[in-house]
Design a protein around this motif. Structure first.
Motif, PDB file in Angstrom:
ATOM      1  N   LYS A  24     -39.971  43.040  55.567  1.00  0.00           N
ATOM      2  CA  LYS A  24     -39.179  44.092  54.892  1.00  0.00           C
ATOM      3  C   LYS A  24     -39.635  45.318  55.113  1.00  0.00           C
ATOM      4  CE  LYS A  24     -39.363  41.353  50.490  1.00  0.00           C
ATOM      5  NZ  LYS A  24     -40.877  40.870  50.776  1.00  0.00           N
ATOM      6  N   PRO A  25     -38.659  46.179  55.121  1.00  0.00           N
ATOM      7  CA  PRO A  25     -39.260  47.581  55.452  1.00  0.00           C
ATOM      8  C   PRO A  25     -39.973  48.073  54.398  1.00  0.00           C
ATOM      9  CG  PRO A  25     -36.819  47.400  55.922  1.00  0.00           C
ATOM     10  CD  PRO A  25     -37.194  46.178  55.045  1.00  0.00           C
ATOM     11  N   LEU A  26     -40.983  48.904  54.351  1.00  0.00           N
ATOM     12  CA  LEU A  26     -41.762  49.218  53.293  1.00  0.00           C
ATOM     13  C   LEU A  26     -41.040  50.484  52.677  1.00  0.00           C
ATOM     14  CD1 LEU A  26     -44.405  48.089  52.893  1.00  0.00           C
ATOM     15  CD2 LEU A  26     -45.685  49.950  53.835  1.00  0.00           C
ATOM     16  N   PHE A  27     -40.474  51.212  53.223  1.00  0.00           N
ATOM     17  CA  PHE A  27     -39.622  52.407  52.557  1.00  0.00           C
ATOM     18  C   PHE A  27     -38.397  52.237  52.522  1.00  0.00           C
ATOM     19  CE2 PHE A  27     -43.687  54.080  54.434  1.00  0.00           C
ATOM     20  CZ  PHE A  27     -44.510  54.080  53.072  1.00  0.00           C
ATOM     21  N   GLY A  28     -37.598  52.052  51.904  1.00  0.00           N
ATOM     22  CA  GLY A  28     -36.059  51.947  51.624  1.00  0.00           C
ATOM     23  C   GLY A  28     -35.432  50.588  52.043  1.00  0.00           C
ATOM     24  N   ASP A  29     -34.368  50.458  52.349  1.00  0.00           N
ATOM     25  CA  ASP A  29     -33.780  49.483  52.294  1.00  0.00           C
ATOM     26  C   ASP A  29     -33.021  49.239  53.660  1.00  0.00           C
ATOM     27  OD1 ASP A  29     -34.240  47.990  50.324  1.00  0.00           O
ATOM     28  OD2 ASP A  29     -32.753  48.069  49.160  1.00  0.00           O
ATOM     29  N   GLY A  30     -33.265  49.996  54.639  1.00  0.00           N
ATOM     30  CA  GLY A  30     -32.432  50.070  55.922  1.00  0.00           C
ATOM     31  C   GLY A  30     -32.806  48.910  56.827  1.00  0.00           C
ATOM     32  N   PRO A  31     -31.889  48.942  57.907  1.00  0.00           N
ATOM     33  CA  PRO A  31     -32.270  47.787  58.971  1.00  0.00           C
ATOM     34  C   PRO A  31     -33.730  47.970  59.731  1.00  0.00           C
ATOM     35  CG  PRO A  31     -30.895  49.433  59.740  1.00  0.00           C
ATOM     36  CD  PRO A  31     -31.098  49.920  58.328  1.00  0.00           C
ATOM     37  N   ILE A  32     -34.139  46.841  60.241  1.00  0.00           N
ATOM     38  CA  ILE A  32     -35.550  46.977  60.923  1.00  0.00           C
ATOM     39  C   ILE A  32     -35.298  47.530  62.250  1.00  0.00           C
ATOM     40  CG2 ILE A  32     -37.775  45.707  61.457  1.00  0.00           C
ATOM     41  CD1 ILE A  32     -36.829  43.853  58.824  1.00  0.00           C
ATOM     42  N   LEU A  34     -37.038  49.501  65.603  1.00  0.00           N
ATOM     43  CA  LEU A  34     -38.411  49.235  66.745  1.00  0.00           C
ATOM     44  C   LEU A  34     -39.738  49.911  65.945  1.00  0.00           C
ATOM     45  CD1 LEU A  34     -39.263  47.765  69.046  1.00  0.00           C
ATOM     46  CD2 LEU A  34     -38.954  49.985  70.456  1.00  0.00           C
ATOM     47  N   PHE A  35     -39.401  51.004  65.135  1.00  0.00           N
ATOM     48  CA  PHE A  35     -40.569  51.774  64.730  1.00  0.00           C
ATOM     49  C   PHE A  35     -40.665  51.775  63.160  1.00  0.00           C
ATOM     50  CE2 PHE A  35     -39.262  53.992  68.631  1.00  0.00           C
ATOM     51  CZ  PHE A  35     -40.155  53.505  69.512  1.00  0.00           C
ATOM     52  N   THR A  36     -39.589  50.744  62.736  1.00  0.00           N
ATOM     53  CA  THR A  36     -39.738  51.057  60.969  1.00  0.00           C
ATOM     54  C   THR A  36     -41.219  50.364  60.599  1.00  0.00           C
ATOM     55  OG1 THR A  36     -37.617  50.257  61.458  1.00  0.00           O
ATOM     56  CG2 THR A  36     -38.374  50.326  59.232  1.00  0.00           C
ATOM     57  N   ILE A  37     -41.478  51.189  59.544  1.00  0.00           N
ATOM     58  CA  ILE A  37     -42.877  50.710  58.992  1.00  0.00           C
ATOM     59  C   ILE A  37     -42.457  49.836  57.795  1.00  0.00           C
ATOM     60  CG2 ILE A  37     -44.592  51.453  57.390  1.00  0.00           C
ATOM     61  CD1 ILE A  37     -44.920  53.351  59.639  1.00  0.00           C
ATOM     62  N   THR A  38     -42.707  48.561  58.319  1.00  0.00           N
ATOM     63  CA  THR A  38     -42.578  47.123  57.375  1.00  0.00           C
ATOM     64  C   THR A  38     -43.951  46.830  56.901  1.00  0.00           C
ATOM     65  OG1 THR A  38     -43.125  45.697  59.513  1.00  0.00           O
ATOM     66  CG2 THR A  38     -40.868  46.444  59.042  1.00  0.00           C
TER      67      THR A  38
END
Lengths: 252, 74, 191
Positions: A24-32, A34-38
């Motif tokens: 899951k993304p750590l912040f917010g609900d957006g799609p994952i 390449l650089f999303t903090i999960t």
């Protein structure tokens, strides 16, 4: 499938053994992206922090008579150093930091994954496949650089009868390319299986009669998992050393 | 219907885990038998023991993987 | 009360949202999160970052430091062992010297004792010899005196016997020749 797995409202036993591995993304609900903090990113970062705490902060005092944390750091150092030296040979010590990196990351990620509510990064094939492919590529490239075409002698078993050699060569070739597969799936599979089994036992705890047994089973599994967490890191590392030995001394 | 067949297949694949368990037990048991005969050589062979266990276990992990794929991915 | 119900309602809404989200995620992905390839790129990227960070921290800072500490300890231990060996050698040397001194002292004592004994023996021998000489002299003197006394006594006896024999002869009415009487007395006294 999804409706079955999430039919909590229907009552009865519900198992979500695989839900703990959802990224899951750590912040917010957006799609994952390449650089999303999960959550995977978070626990990888925690593994880095743990490694730095142990190896850098632990040895910061450079004491000749070591403190407790420095002893652990030295133990880890000596353990991997000796393994590389014994299994892969003295000339493989160039790869010691690399092997150490693999070992420290896997062992820390495994142990951190055993904390309740945590996320186990090494249970994901994406992670272990990359780790195994790195080893595979390193071994192949180093093998060809060091030995040239003599590296292909690894597949041509000169001690076997001549008639058998082509057959053996095919088998050796297949086993060579299966290496990264088994190397990666062993680690992720063991870790995932252990965590899933714990989750299944936890699911049984919903029945009041069985719950004490379930708690005992979870405790036992947890103890086993602590062992497995270390042994799998050890096995991954020692297999890396074995493959490195093949690359450096392909003549068996 | 197809999903149920997949579940049956998963169960059948899980038998492979038991086979791997036999293999691992074989490796560990033979190691122990050898170690008791010649304890001085045992310490130097623990690495071999773990490599052997890892290879035996890898195939069990494959069947486990097949089971998981049948359960969740098919 | 009102806030309680509000909270409960909020929780219910959250739960519903979470369930819906979970269902969405599960619906969008296969049952196994590991096989959700949409997250692979993300994981691989962060894994590479992680590995590179760990590699540089280990190879630049931690491993050389620990290696240096271990080497230093090894050196210290080696030095200590060498020092201990040296001390041991010194102790052995001291023991040998002590033993040597002891043996020397014993030999010296024996020598002195032997010398003393010889001296004493010599003194003693001298004293004994002197005493023997004195005793011999005394004995000789004594023997001489006795011989003199005996000679005197013999002479006296002869005189008395002569006189008595002459008297007896005279009394018997004979006239005795002095020489014959003396000869017969001498023969009788000797016998």
């Amino acid at each position: 499938m999804a409706t079955e797995a999430h039919g909590a409202e229907e009552g009865g036993l519900v198992f979500h053994p695989m839900d703990q591995f959802i990224i899951k993304p750590l912040f917010g609900d957006g799609p994952i992206g390449l650089f999303t903090i999960t959550n995977a990113t978070l626990w990888m970062a925690l593994a880095v922090v743990a490694v730095i705490l142990l190896m850098v902060w632990g040895s910061a005092r450079r004491a000749v008579v070591p403190s407790r944390k420095q002893s652990i750091a030295e133990l880890a150092y000596g353990f991997i150093y000796k393994m590389v030296e014994d299994v892969a040979g003295k000339d493989a010590l160039v790869f010691f930091p690399y092997v150490m990196t693999l070992f420290m990351f896997i062992v820390m990620a495994n142990f951190l994954g055993l904390l309740p509510m945590s996320f186990t990064t090494t249970s994901h094939f994406a992670v272990t496949v990359v780790l195994a492919l790195l080893v595979f590529l390193t071994v192949t490239i180093v093998g060809f650089i060091k030995n040239g075409t003599a590296f292909l002698g690894l597949f041509w078993v000169s001690s076997a009868p001549l008639a058998l050699r082509p057959v053996l060569a095919i088998i050796e070739l297949i086993s060579y390319f299966v290496r990264p597969v088994s190397h990666s799936i062993r680690l992720a599979g063991n870790v995932m299986a252990g965590h899933a089994v714990i989750k299944v036992f936890a699911g049984f705890a919903a029945i009041a009669v069985v719950s004490p047994l379930s708690v005992v089973a979870i405790t036992a599994m947890y103890g086993l998992e602590v062992l497995v967490a270390f042994i799998q890191a050890y096995v991954f590392t020692i297999l890396t050393c074995v493959y490195l030995k093949d690359a450096l001394h392909p003549g068996h | 219907m197809e999903g149920q067949l997949a579940h049956i297949g998963a169960g059948l694949a899980a038998i492979g885990s038991g086979a791997a368990a036999i293999g691992v037990g074989n490796v560990a048991g033979n190691y122990l038998a050898g170690a008791l005969r010649n304890p001085s050589a045992a310490a130097s062979q623990t690495a071999t023991l773990f490599i052997g266990i890892a290879f035996a276990e890898a195939l069990g992990i494959f069947s486990f993987l097949v089971a998981l794929l049948l359960m969740f991915a098919v | 009360m009102a806030t309680d119900t509000h909270d409960a309602a909020g929780q219910a809404a959250d739960a519903a949202h979470g369930a819906a989200h979970g269902a969405d995620a599960a619906a969008s992905a296969p049952g196994m999160p590991q096989l959700d390839f949409s997250t692979w790129g993300n994981q691989i990227f962060w894994l590479m970052v992680t590995l590179v960070v760990i590699y540089f921290v280990l190879s630049r800072i931690a491993l050389p430091r620990i290696g240096a500490v271990l080497a230093e300890r090894q050196g210290t231990i080696t030095n200590d062992i060498a020092a201990a060996e040296e001390l041991k050698a010194k102790a052995l040397e001291a023991e040998a010297a002590y033993d040597q001194a002891l043996a020397d002292a014993r030999v010296e004592a024996n020598r002195i004792a032997t010398e003393t004994r010889a001296e004493i023996q010599a003194d003693l021998d001298k004293a004994i010899a002197e005493a023997d000489a004195k005793i011999a002299a005394k004995t000789a003197e004594g023997e001489k005196a006795i011989a003199e006394i005996r000679a005197n006594a013999m002479a006296s006896v002869k005189d008395v016997a002569n006189d008595t024999a002459a008297a007896v002869v005279a009394a018997l009415g004979g006239k005795a020749d002095a020489k014959a009487i003396e000869a017969s007395v001498t023969a009788r006294v000797k016998g």
